[in-house]
Design a protein around this motif. Structure first.
Motif, PDB file in Angstrom:
ATOM      1  N   LEU A  33      28.139  10.851  25.809  1.00 17.02           N
ATOM      2  CA  LEU A  33      27.967  11.950  26.771  1.00 17.02           C
ATOM      3  C   LEU A  33      29.298  12.365  27.404  1.00 17.02           C
ATOM      4  O   LEU A  33      29.545  13.551  27.614  1.00 17.02           O
ATOM      5  CB  LEU A  33      26.978  11.546  27.863  1.00 17.02           C
ATOM      6  N   LEU A  34      30.135  11.378  27.688  1.00 16.66           N
ATOM      7  CA  LEU A  34      31.441  11.643  28.277  1.00 16.66           C
ATOM      8  C   LEU A  34      32.526  11.532  27.220  1.00 16.66           C
ATOM      9  O   LEU A  34      32.446  10.695  26.314  1.00 16.66           O
ATOM     10  CB  LEU A  34      31.746  10.659  29.415  1.00 16.66           C
ATOM     11  N   ASP A  35      33.535  12.350  27.362  1.00 12.22           N
ATOM     12  CA  ASP A  35      34.676  12.308  26.446  1.00 12.22           C
ATOM     13  C   ASP A  35      35.412  10.985  26.627  1.00 12.22           C
ATOM     14  O   ASP A  35      35.835  10.638  27.739  1.00 12.22           O
ATOM     15  CB  ASP A  35      35.606  13.490  26.760  1.00 12.22           C
ATOM     16  N   LEU A  36      35.568  10.249  25.541  1.00 13.34           N
ATOM     17  CA  LEU A  36      36.243   8.950  25.593  1.00 13.34           C
ATOM     18  C   LEU A  36      37.749   9.097  25.796  1.00 13.34           C
ATOM     19  O   LEU A  36      38.456   8.103  25.951  1.00 13.34           O
ATOM     20  CB  LEU A  36      35.958   8.167  24.307  1.00 13.34           C
ATOM     21  N   ARG A  37      38.246  10.331  25.826  1.00 13.40           N
ATOM     22  CA  ARG A  37      39.673  10.571  26.046  1.00 13.40           C
ATOM     23  C   ARG A  37      40.133   9.934  27.342  1.00 13.40           C
ATOM     24  O   ARG A  37      41.235   9.382  27.410  1.00 13.40           O
ATOM     25  CB  ARG A  37      39.939  12.083  26.077  1.00 13.40           C
TER      26      ARG A  37
END
Length: 241
Positions: A33-37
């Motif tokens: 769901l969240l950008d792992l960046r």
């Protein structure tokens, strides 16, 4: 192009998912769901540079020392513990994450897909290995919390999601039928552990970090991004019949 009725939509598969056979949807947070960046940058770039500066080390030496000091193996609860990492590195990692919180972002289109899933009356459950302090920070900087019926951190369960015991313990807190449950995650080891518990419908997200190449598909059905699982992603062939 004709519109499908709500009944037809409920029966239609998106990437092989037949929605009227799913009651519960378990969703990973980081990478799905969240950008792992944010996490990759914080741990692989920001912390080594910060540690090198504080300790007066060259960057390569700082990375070697951090690797040697790590409190646990990848995939274990200790590995995900912000408290243990703060202790071994002698740094206030919680405060440092708060300073970088502006980099936390939801993958494009995720909130709309969550809304669509809620409209289908599915039970949405967030299951994450994130430390409770990290989870709170990310929920504060996103709109995710409002979409979920329940949220579980592996740290309150007592074992990481990579361990089959997590799913057994979760079943004591969250009532679900494994045969009618969908789990979406970007980590194959987690999907494997869930499969051992009997969770039937599994999907791997191959591009958890928006700035990194997609992972190779493996043993589990895969999508590039979570948004490909949108309930209203109707295969074009259904309209041509």
């Amino acid at each position: 192009m004709p519109q499908l009725s709500s009944h037809e939509l409920e029966k239609t598969s998106a990437r092989g998912i037949v929605w009227n056979e799913i009651d519960s949807i378990f969703l990973d947070m980081d990478g799905t769901l969240l950008d792992l960046r944010f996490d990759n940058y914080f741990w692989a770039e920001y912390i080594p540079h910060y540690y090198a500066k504080v300790q007066g080390l060259e960057l390569h030496e700082a990375k070697k020392r951090i690797s040697a000091l790590r409190p646990g193996q990848p995939g274990t609860l200790d590995w995900y513990s912000l408290d243990l990492w703060s202790e071994v590195l002698d740094m206030q990692l919680g405060l440092l994450q708060e300073e970088m919180a502006h980099l936390i972002r939801v993958h494009d289109g995720v909130l709309q897909v969550l809304e669509d899933m809620r409209k289908m009356k599915k039970r949405l459950v967030l299951v994450t290995d994130a430390h409770p302090a990290v989870l709170r920070l990310k929920l504060e900087h996103t709109e995710l919390e409002a979409y979920f019926d329940a949220i579980f951190s592996a740290h309150e369960i007592g074992v990481s999601k990579e361990n089959p015991g997590f799913w057994c313990s979760l079943a004591e807190k969250e009532s679900f039928n494994p045969a009618r449950t969908l789990l979406v995650d970007d980590t194959p080891a987690i999907l494997d552990a869930a499969q051992q518990h009997g969770i039937f419908c599994l999907r791997q997200v191959l591009k958890p970090d928006s700035e990194q190449p997609a992972q190779q598909a493996g043993a589990f059905p895969a999508v590039q991004a979570f948004t490909e699982l949108a309930p209203n992603s109707i295969p074009i062939s259904l309209y041509s019949k």
